[in-house]
Write an enzyme that holds these catalytic residues in place. Structure first.
Site, mmCIF file in Angstrom:
data_model
loop_
_atom_site.group_PDB
_atom_site.id
_atom_site.type_symbol
_atom_site.label_atom_id
_atom_site.label_comp_id
_atom_site.label_asym_id
_atom_site.label_seq_id
_atom_site.Cartn_x
_atom_site.Cartn_y
_atom_site.Cartn_z
ATOM 1 C CE LYS A 57 34.516 -13.522 25.759
ATOM 2 N NZ LYS A 57 35.735 -12.423 25.886
ATOM 3 N N GLY A 59 39.114 -18.617 27.930
ATOM 4 C CA GLY A 59 40.125 -18.670 28.759
ATOM 5 C C GLY A 59 41.578 -18.569 28.121
ATOM 6 C CB THR A 61 43.395 -13.406 27.535
ATOM 7 O OG1 THR A 61 42.402 -13.763 26.376
ATOM 8 C CG2 THR A 61 44.378 -12.436 27.415
ATOM 9 C CB SER A 198 31.261 -15.701 27.322
ATOM 10 O OG SER A 198 32.652 -14.827 27.375
ATOM 11 C CE LYS A 328 40.233 -11.091 26.979
ATOM 12 N NZ LYS A 328 39.581 -11.796 25.846
HETATM 13 P P1 A3P Z 1 34.054 -13.697 30.685
HETATM 14 O O1 A3P Z 1 34.607 -12.226 30.454
HETATM 15 O O2 A3P Z 1 32.797 -13.850 29.735
HETATM 16 O O3 A3P Z 1 33.810 -14.262 31.943
HETATM 17 P P2 A3P Z 1 39.407 -15.366 26.156
HETATM 18 O O4 A3P Z 1 40.574 -14.815 27.008
HETATM 19 O O5 A3P Z 1 39.440 -16.666 25.406
HETATM 20 O O6 A3P Z 1 38.430 -14.455 25.455
HETATM 21 O O7 A3P Z 1 38.128 -15.862 27.333
HETATM 22 C C1 A3P Z 1 37.589 -14.954 28.245
HETATM 23 C C2 A3P Z 1 37.162 -15.560 29.540
HETATM 24 O O8 A3P Z 1 38.329 -16.210 30.361
HETATM 25 C C3 A3P Z 1 36.401 -14.826 30.456
HETATM 26 O O9 A3P Z 1 35.025 -14.815 30.132
HETATM 27 C C4 A3P Z 1 36.821 -15.437 31.777
HETATM 28 O O10 A3P Z 1 35.509 -16.111 32.232
HETATM 29 C C5 A3P Z 1 37.718 -16.703 31.521
HETATM 30 N N1 A3P Z 1 38.795 -16.813 32.278
HETATM 31 C C6 A3P Z 1 39.451 -18.094 32.784
HETATM 32 N N2 A3P Z 1 40.417 -17.631 33.729
HETATM 33 C C7 A3P Z 1 40.266 -16.308 33.792
HETATM 34 C C8 A3P Z 1 41.319 -15.675 34.605
HETATM 35 N N3 A3P Z 1 42.407 -16.226 35.377
HETATM 36 N N4 A3P Z 1 41.186 -14.189 34.134
HETATM 37 C C9 A3P Z 1 40.103 -13.683 33.726
HETATM 38 N N5 A3P Z 1 39.268 -14.591 32.928
HETATM 39 C C10 A3P Z 1 39.559 -15.661 33.126
#
Ligand code: A3P
Length: 376
Positions: A57, A59, A61, A198, A328
């Protein structure tokens, strides 16, 4: 003197030394005896050169997706169970062994992407000539290796993987270091309170009953009216959810564990807030840290998408953006004041320890950390 069949002998051995049942995989490319008896169809390029270890959570991905846009990088093929994350170094997959891990990094994909044949790649012998900076060089090592490597260097061809459960896995740094001692480690941090929230929201979307039945405050504080009426199974699920919300956010503890296996020069810590709002400069610094060739300008690769509210990849043929899916960058209410206050206190010492750790490593503190520490 008694003799036993190999299987019986192994059973006997592990009865006497039960602590040795847990394997530790080492890298055949780092030991000439192993390398020489390794299958000629395998290549040292089938190991990742760096790992994004999470935590979840933050970022991870988005970072993973942005790195895939780099011409020198290739990532693992997806797993049936855990999708883009292999999750090898934590959990039961580790016991499946190195061949299981390597199947996620097929030679054929490398060959396709880099316009080579698989046998050309498997004949390259990358050797690590500088353990500290993790640079891999290709040499003619006739005296050292019996497999004859080619004479040219191939620096711009790397596999990488992202498994965001690695960050806080107790055994993970030791295991990664045993198999990939020269790998670089990429960590992303956001405010642990927001990370916890998150994760809670993520679990609600996945219909986890305790996330649906209890408020975020109840989950993290376990301050629940009529708590004594909650049955044991529900209580256990609540505690598990609380742990997954809170434990990864004890950043300093986990980073110290990574530092006890890897030199700080092999680890980079990315501010997840900056990754979200200004990913182009993050990608710029990350390329330098990873010594990627060529060094590309991410203005050409990613752009802010007003509809999504996040940076997204640019499709080169249409010039449209392609954003991450709806899981995401979710829309949910802001964190409530009571939970915010509770978690501010809960993470206070962990955040303080993180600030000391970052100062020690001469890394500037992210804004969210400065704000947290200046709030009473
Ligand atoms: P939320 O969905 O709670 O806002 P991970 O990929 O580690 O699970 O992290 C998910 C989080 O990445 C999302 O949390 C979002 O806030 C964040 N994030 C940062 N950059 C992003 C992007 N370019 N596109 C989508 N989510 C992004």
């Amino acid at each position: 003197l008694h003799s036993l069949s190999p299987i019986q002998m192994a059973k006997k051995y592990f009865q006497i030394y039960p602590e040795e049942r847990d394997p530790i995989w080492m890298n055949p490319c780092d030991d000439k005896r192993h390398y020489n008896i390794w299958s000629p169809n395998k290549s040292c390029y089938q190991f990742p050169r760096f790992l994004i270890v999470g935590p979840q959570k933050t970022g991870s991905t988005a970072l993973y997706t942005f790195l895939q846009l780099h011409p020198s990088l290739l990532t693992n093929v997806p797993s049936n169970r855990t999708f883009e994350e292999i999750q090898f170094f934590n959990g039961p997959n580790y016991h499946k062994g190195i061949d299981w891990y390597m199947q996620f990094f097929p030679l054929s994909n490398l060959a396709d992407k880099f316009n080579m044949t698989t046998s050309t790649i498997s004949n390259i012998t990358p050797t690590v000539n500088n353990a500290n900076n993790g640079t891999m060089m290709v040499h003619n090592q006739r005296n050292y290796f019996s497999r004859t490597p080619p004479i040219y260097a191939e620096e711009s061809m790397h596999y990488f993987e992202k498994s965001s459960t690695y960050f806080d896995g107790e055994q993970v740094p030791m295991r990664v270091h045993s198999l990939l001692p020269h790998a670089r480690i990429v960590i992303i941090l956001i405010n642990p309170t927001l990370r916890a929230y998150s994760w809670y929201q993520h679990m609600r979307v996945h219909n986890l009953s305790v996330a649906l039945d209890f408020s975020f405050y109840e989950v993290v504080s376990l301050n629940i009216p009529d708590k004594h009426l909650i049955d044991k199974g529900t209580m256990k699920r609540l505690r598990d959810l609380r742990n997954r919300c809170l434990n990864p956010g004890m950043y300093a503890i986990h980073i110290e564990r990574w530092l006890s296996f890897f030199p700080s020069q092999q680890i980079t810590i990315i501010d997840g807030e900056e990754l979200r709002h200004n990913p182009i400069s993050v990608m710029d610094r990350l390329q330098t840290f990873l010594k990627l060739e060529p060094h590309i300008d991410y203005h050409q690769k990613i752009r802010f998408d007003h509809h999504k509210g996040f940076f997204c990849s640019i499709n080169p043929s249409t010039n449209n953006t392609k954003c991450l899916g709806k899981s995401k960058g979710r829309q949910y209410p802001k964190i409530d004041r009571l939970s915010g206050k509770y978690l501010h206190r809960y993470f206070w010492h962990h955040n303080l320890a993180l600030s000391k750790l970052l100062n020690r490593l001469r890394i500037s503190l992210p804004n969210w950390l400065v704000t947290e520490l200046s709030r009473l």
